[in-house]
Design an enzyme around this catalytic site. Structure first.
Site, PDB file in Angstrom:
ATOM      1  NE  ARG A 132      -8.353   5.928   7.138  1.00 39.76           N
ATOM      2  CZ  ARG A 132      -8.783   5.460   7.819  1.00 39.76           C
ATOM      3  NH1 ARG A 132      -8.029   5.339   8.970  1.00 39.76           N
ATOM      4  NH2 ARG A 132     -10.272   6.422   8.445  1.00 39.76           N
ATOM      5  CG  HIS A 133      -7.899   9.800   3.684  1.00 34.75           C
ATOM      6  ND1 HIS A 133      -8.852   9.680   5.511  1.00 34.75           N
ATOM      7  CD2 HIS A 133      -9.726   9.130   3.819  1.00 34.75           C
ATOM      8  CE1 HIS A 133      -9.707   9.296   5.778  1.00 34.75           C
ATOM      9  NE2 HIS A 133      -9.721   8.709   5.092  1.00 34.75           N
ATOM     10  N   GLY A 134      -5.421  11.612   5.040  1.00 32.78           N
ATOM     11  CA  GLY A 134      -5.252  11.722   6.218  1.00 32.78           C
ATOM     12  C   GLY A 134      -5.922  11.689   7.021  1.00 32.78           C
ATOM     13  CB  ALA A 141      -1.800   9.473   6.927  1.00 33.99           C
TER      14      ALA A 141
END
Ligand SMILES: *[C@@H]1O[C@H](CO)[C@@H](O)[C@H](O)[C@H]1NC(C)=O
Ligand SMILES: *[C@@H]1O[C@H](CO)[C@@H](O)[C@H](O)[C@H]1NC(C)=O
Ligand SMILES: *[C@@H]1O[C@H](CO)[C@@H](O)[C@H](O)[C@H]1NC(C)=O
Length: 485
Positions: free
Chosen positions: A90-92, A410
């Site tokens: 997952r994106h930060g 994240a």
């Protein structure tokens, strides 16, 4: 702080006081709780932020050292050779979305215009400066870049034989991302983290190393945003006003009402001026200020731990019904991603078995909480016996399905394939481990943290045989539409 502790000491039992002091110490050592009006340190709230939870609140050792690798677990690396890692990440940390910013402006105006009383809380919230702008809309923040860089360094040091400099330079580390800005930026930050790890420089300063060689990424929304490409999901869930009825019912339910009444009375505003959505955005703002600026914002002081639990459940309910076990199509829409992962694992097994080099030893895929949650549900992970609904908040106190544990910023799910040459049987030669957020994740069928690859495929045989993205996501043809034409 000291005077508060002293005056409380006459009323609270000793054990509670000791707990209070140790919490206060913990906060001081991390430079939190400096805000004078904070009766409660945000530490009592940080594990209830659901999908807005900091990665560090899942792995607190990272607060001390963001590059520390968790070595207190039995990876197979000693006895076997890692062949391949496939990661779904997952994106930060990100900014609030435009929609959230709009609601925040709304509750801020209610407070500015209507809140009465001269409490510190009211004054602090009235003078709080609205610094979020529409342009920020869900973008990755600087902290989010750090999340990714540090994750890259930790994964590289957990699996040094997969993340070699040579493999990186040869372009054998593959990057796939969702087209969303925050994911693309997460991908490039992750790559920067690797470059700094290998060369000790920024990418631009390494001679002859450009985006053209090793650090290419591919955008693939069908894989990383499968939900948008699934008409059945879009129609039955996303665009369906009644699909979230359990979530809507909880917003009106007794637990949420108690939180609303308490907050309305603390602000001296009529309870009719606020609602669950506005309170949720106030709670998220506490999480954003902590995650983005490392600040204990006055928004946090609106909530006590009990309120945090209710708001966490509201967030989990939405994840459950929109991305998790609530409806079958939620997880079935991720079949394509699951098939892709197995295809790549199959390929590595077959290459290894015929003594060829592994063509994709590392595949890093960047997406969303909405990418990970359905995939985990498809695999049968974090499944409670009873469903989550509007009426069972209390009974679900010890539920497995807690988004904050599963998909913080994240978040990462790793499939690590090994070859074990000393295996007693041929079936045991290829083995697999799953890690979620860098912790070994037991397989739901065996509760063990390792499985032979063959056993894994047998376990998921039904999905591999029958769950095809296209079939699952197709809408049935509606007969009446012919007459309407
Ligand atoms: C994300 O990428 C865009 C476009 O490349 C850039 O303008 C922006 O500054 C980046 N944000 C972060 C936090 O890196
Ligand atoms: C919307 O969701 C409800 C509740 O699950 C369901 O009964 C209904 O069939 C759905 N409607 C559409 C158009 O998908
Ligand atoms: C490996 O190759 C051997 C001989 O070609 C074959 O019998 C065996 O099934 C293969 N094993 C796997 C796991 O593919």
């Amino acid at each position: 702080m000291n005077s508060i502790l002293l005056s409380w000491s006459q009323k609270v039992p000793n054990t509670a006081l000791i707990l209070l002091i140790s919490v206060a110490r913990m906060c001081y050592s991390n430079h939190f709780c400096t805000h004078s009006s904070a009766a409660f340190c945000p530490f009592s709230l940080t594990t209830y932020f659901g999908t807005k939870t900091r990665y560090e609140d899942v792995n607190p050792y990272l607060l001390e050292d963001p590059l520390r690798v968790n070595r207190d677990q039995e990876l197979l690396s000693d006895s076997c050779t890692p062949l391949q890692m496939i990661a779904v990440i997952r994106h930060g940390t990100r900014y609030p979305t435009k929609k959230q910013i709009k609601k925040l402006k709304e509750i801020h105006s209610v407070i500015k215009e209507k809140a009465k009383g001269n409490t510190e809380l009211v004054t602090d919230l009235k003078t709080w400066e609205m610094w979020y702008t529409d342009l920020m809309d869900g973008q990755l923040v600087a902290k989010g870049e750090e999340d990714m860089k540090n994750l890259a360094v930790r994964l590289a040091s957990m699996y040094p034989s997969l993340y070699t400099q040579e493999k990186f330079k040869n372009g054998q580390l593959k990057f796939i991302t969702s087209s969303k800005h925050r994911c693309v930026n997460s991908t490039t930050a992750f790559i920067d983290g690797l470059v700094q790890n290998y060369f000790g420089h920024q990418k631009s300063q390494v001679d002859g190393l450009t985006d053209m060689d090793c650090a290419q990424y591919v955008i693939n929304d069908e894989l990383m945003r499968f939900f948008d490409h699934c008409p059945r999901f879009m129609t039955y869930i996303e665009e369906n006003d009644t699909a979230m009825h359990q979530v809507d019912a909880f917003k009106e339910g007794p637990e949420m009402m108690r939180v609303l009444e308490k907050i309305a009375s603390a602000l001296h505003v009529p309870v009719s001026d606020i609602n669950a959505d506005l309170i949720q955005v106030a709670f998220f703002t506490c999480s954003f200020e902590l995650a983005i600026k490392n600040e204990n914002s006055p928004w946090c002081s609106l909530f006590e731990e009990e309120d945090g639990k209710v708001l966490e459940y509201l967030n989990d309910l939405k994840q459950y019904w929109k991305r998790g076990y609530g409806y079958n199509i939620n997880s079935r829409s991720s079949c394509g991603l699951f098939h892709y992962i197995i295809k790549k694992l199959d390929q590595a097994v077959s290459e290894s078995n015929s003594s060829q080099p592994i063509s994709s030893p590392v595949i890093l895929q960047f997406g969303h909480a909405e990418t990970l949650q359905p995939l985990l549900a498809l695999m049968g992970l974090f499944k409670d016996e009873e469903q989550l609904d509007a009426k069972n908040f209390a009974r679900q106190t010890h539920r497995k399905f807690r988004s904050g544990r599963i998909v913080p910023y994240a978040a990462n799910l790793l499939f690590v394939l090994y070859r074990c040459d000393a295996a007693s049987t041929p079936e045991e030669t290829y083995r697999i481990q799953l890690l979620l957020n860098e912790k070994l994740l037991p397989f739901p069928h065996s509760e063990k943290t390792v499985s032979s690859y063959q056993e894994l495929k047998e376990q998921y045989n039904t999905i591999l045989q029958s769950c095809y993205f296209k079939d699952e996501c197709e809408l049935p043809v509606i007969e009446t539409s012919i007459h309407e034409l």
